[in-house]
Motif scaffolding. Structure first.
Motif, mmCIF file in Angstrom:
data_model
loop_
_atom_site.group_PDB
_atom_site.id
_atom_site.type_symbol
_atom_site.label_atom_id
_atom_site.label_comp_id
_atom_site.label_asym_id
_atom_site.label_seq_id
_atom_site.Cartn_x
_atom_site.Cartn_y
_atom_site.Cartn_z
ATOM 1 N N UNK A 59 52.542 31.562 13.088
ATOM 2 C CA UNK A 59 53.030 32.756 12.393
ATOM 3 C C UNK A 59 53.161 33.939 13.352
ATOM 4 N N UNK A 60 52.370 33.920 14.425
ATOM 5 C CA UNK A 60 52.397 34.974 15.441
ATOM 6 C C UNK A 60 52.528 34.320 16.815
ATOM 7 N N UNK A 61 53.372 34.892 17.644
ATOM 8 C CA UNK A 61 53.556 34.380 19.000
ATOM 9 C C UNK A 61 52.490 34.994 19.909
ATOM 10 N N UNK A 62 51.600 34.188 20.502
ATOM 11 C CA UNK A 62 50.538 34.749 21.351
ATOM 12 C C UNK A 62 51.110 35.413 22.596
ATOM 13 N N UNK A 63 50.444 36.468 23.050
ATOM 14 C CA UNK A 63 50.943 37.184 24.224
ATOM 15 C C UNK A 63 49.823 37.658 25.139
ATOM 16 N N UNK A 64 48.607 37.204 24.902
ATOM 17 C CA UNK A 64 47.486 37.669 25.717
ATOM 18 C C UNK A 64 47.480 37.058 27.109
ATOM 19 N N UNK A 65 46.868 37.769 28.034
ATOM 20 C CA UNK A 65 46.628 37.272 29.392
ATOM 21 C C UNK A 65 45.147 37.413 29.714
ATOM 22 N N UNK A 66 44.632 36.496 30.519
ATOM 23 C CA UNK A 66 43.213 36.537 30.845
ATOM 24 C C UNK A 66 42.881 37.774 31.676
ATOM 25 N N UNK A 67 41.842 38.533 31.284
ATOM 26 C CA UNK A 67 41.412 39.676 32.078
ATOM 27 C C UNK A 67 40.394 39.301 33.147
ATOM 28 N N UNK A 68 40.144 38.007 33.283
ATOM 29 C CA UNK A 68 39.214 37.510 34.295
ATOM 30 C C UNK A 68 39.645 36.109 34.709
ATOM 31 N N UNK A 69 38.979 35.568 35.723
ATOM 32 C CA UNK A 69 39.299 34.236 36.234
ATOM 33 C C UNK A 69 38.319 33.220 35.672
ATOM 34 N N UNK A 70 38.833 32.069 35.246
ATOM 35 C CA UNK A 70 37.979 30.977 34.787
ATOM 36 C C UNK A 70 37.789 29.990 35.942
ATOM 37 N N UNK A 71 36.568 29.818 36.461
ATOM 38 C CA UNK A 71 36.342 28.879 37.572
ATOM 39 C C UNK A 71 36.252 27.440 37.087
ATOM 40 N N UNK A 72 36.502 26.523 38.012
ATOM 41 C CA UNK A 72 36.334 25.105 37.689
ATOM 42 C C UNK A 72 34.857 24.723 37.629
ATOM 43 N N UNK A 73 34.044 25.386 38.484
ATOM 44 C CA UNK A 73 32.615 25.087 38.546
ATOM 45 C C UNK A 73 31.842 26.407 38.556
ATOM 46 N N UNK A 74 30.603 26.363 38.089
ATOM 47 C CA UNK A 74 29.778 27.558 38.143
ATOM 48 C C UNK A 74 29.605 28.054 39.569
ATOM 49 N N UNK A 75 29.540 27.138 40.537
ATOM 50 C CA UNK A 75 29.339 27.520 41.935
ATOM 51 C C UNK A 75 30.542 28.254 42.517
ATOM 52 N N UNK A 76 31.685 28.153 41.872
ATOM 53 C CA UNK A 76 32.864 28.879 42.352
ATOM 54 C C UNK A 76 32.826 30.352 41.978
#
Length: 215
Positions: A59-76
């Motif tokens: 019903x709504x077209x999403x338009x958000x962008x991430x305000x942070x980076x998602x790492x692959x691992x916690x150590x990253x």
């Protein structure tokens, strides 16, 4: 908690599974390649359910962008080695090397980069142009740069879209500070851009902030 196990089992039973995450930061997603999609819903308050349903059901077209980076691992994570590193206390010593600056400088591939976000339509950029820039030798407090770009909705439906402008700082000198390769200097958002429609976004940047206009 056995949330990851639950997602794996549901995705195995239904290949069209979409995971909705309500959280305030990045989370591990070991099941990512098993699901059809992920919605990062953050904390939407009392109407969060209504908003999520509108996105999931189209019903709504999403338009958000991430305000942070998602790492692959916690150590990253930039702060991973600082966590409880001194007598159980955490001293954050990464300085400016946080977020996308950390991942770029150390050539670490993230799970989802800063600014990532999908939509039910697509957008292209055209005619990026620097309109004006302060001459060499201008004092830092007086420096300005004006730029513009044309954004076109190349997909099938109307959508919003945020536009990011990045700058590369001058090369460091022998007595200067080390800079990130590039940094986000300005952004703007285009609303209700119809399929096939174009709009020009113009920004004026100075040392500390940006002023945004739209044709």
């Amino acid at each position: 908690m056995r949330t990851d196990e639950l997602v794996f089992k549901v995705a195995e039973a239904n290949p069209n599974t979409v995971v909705v995450i309500q959280g305030g930061s990045a989370v591990a997603m070991p099941w990512l390649d098993k699901v059809k999609g992920v919605v990062q819903a953050w904390y939407g308050g009392g109407e969060a359910g209504t908003g999520i349903a509108d996105i999931v059901y189209g019903h709504v077209n999403p338009s958000g962008r991430l305000p942070l980076t998602f790492p692959k691992r916690n150590l990253d994570n930039p702060a991973a080695l600082s966590f409880k590193s001194f007598n159980g206390k955490t001293y954050y010593e990464e300085g400016i090397w946080v977020g996308y600056r950390h991942y770029n400088a150390r050539e670490i591939e993230p799970l989802f980069p800063f600014g990532f976000g999908l939509s039910y339509t697509t957008f292209d950029y055209e005619n990026l142009e620097i309109i004006s820039v302060s001459p060499k030798g201008t004092k830092a407090g007086e420096w300005k740069l004006k730029a513009k770009v044309t954004v076109k909705n190349t997909g099938p439906i109307t959508g919003h879209h945020s536009v990011h402008f990045y700058l590369s700082p001058p090369p460091e000198t022998a007595t200067g500070l080390k800079h990130p390769e590039y940094t986000l200097q300005a952004f703007s958002k285009v609303y209700d851009l119809a399929s096939g429609e174009s709009v020009t976004v113009e920004v004026e940047m100075d040392k500390c902030e940006c002023l945004i206009t739209r044709d």
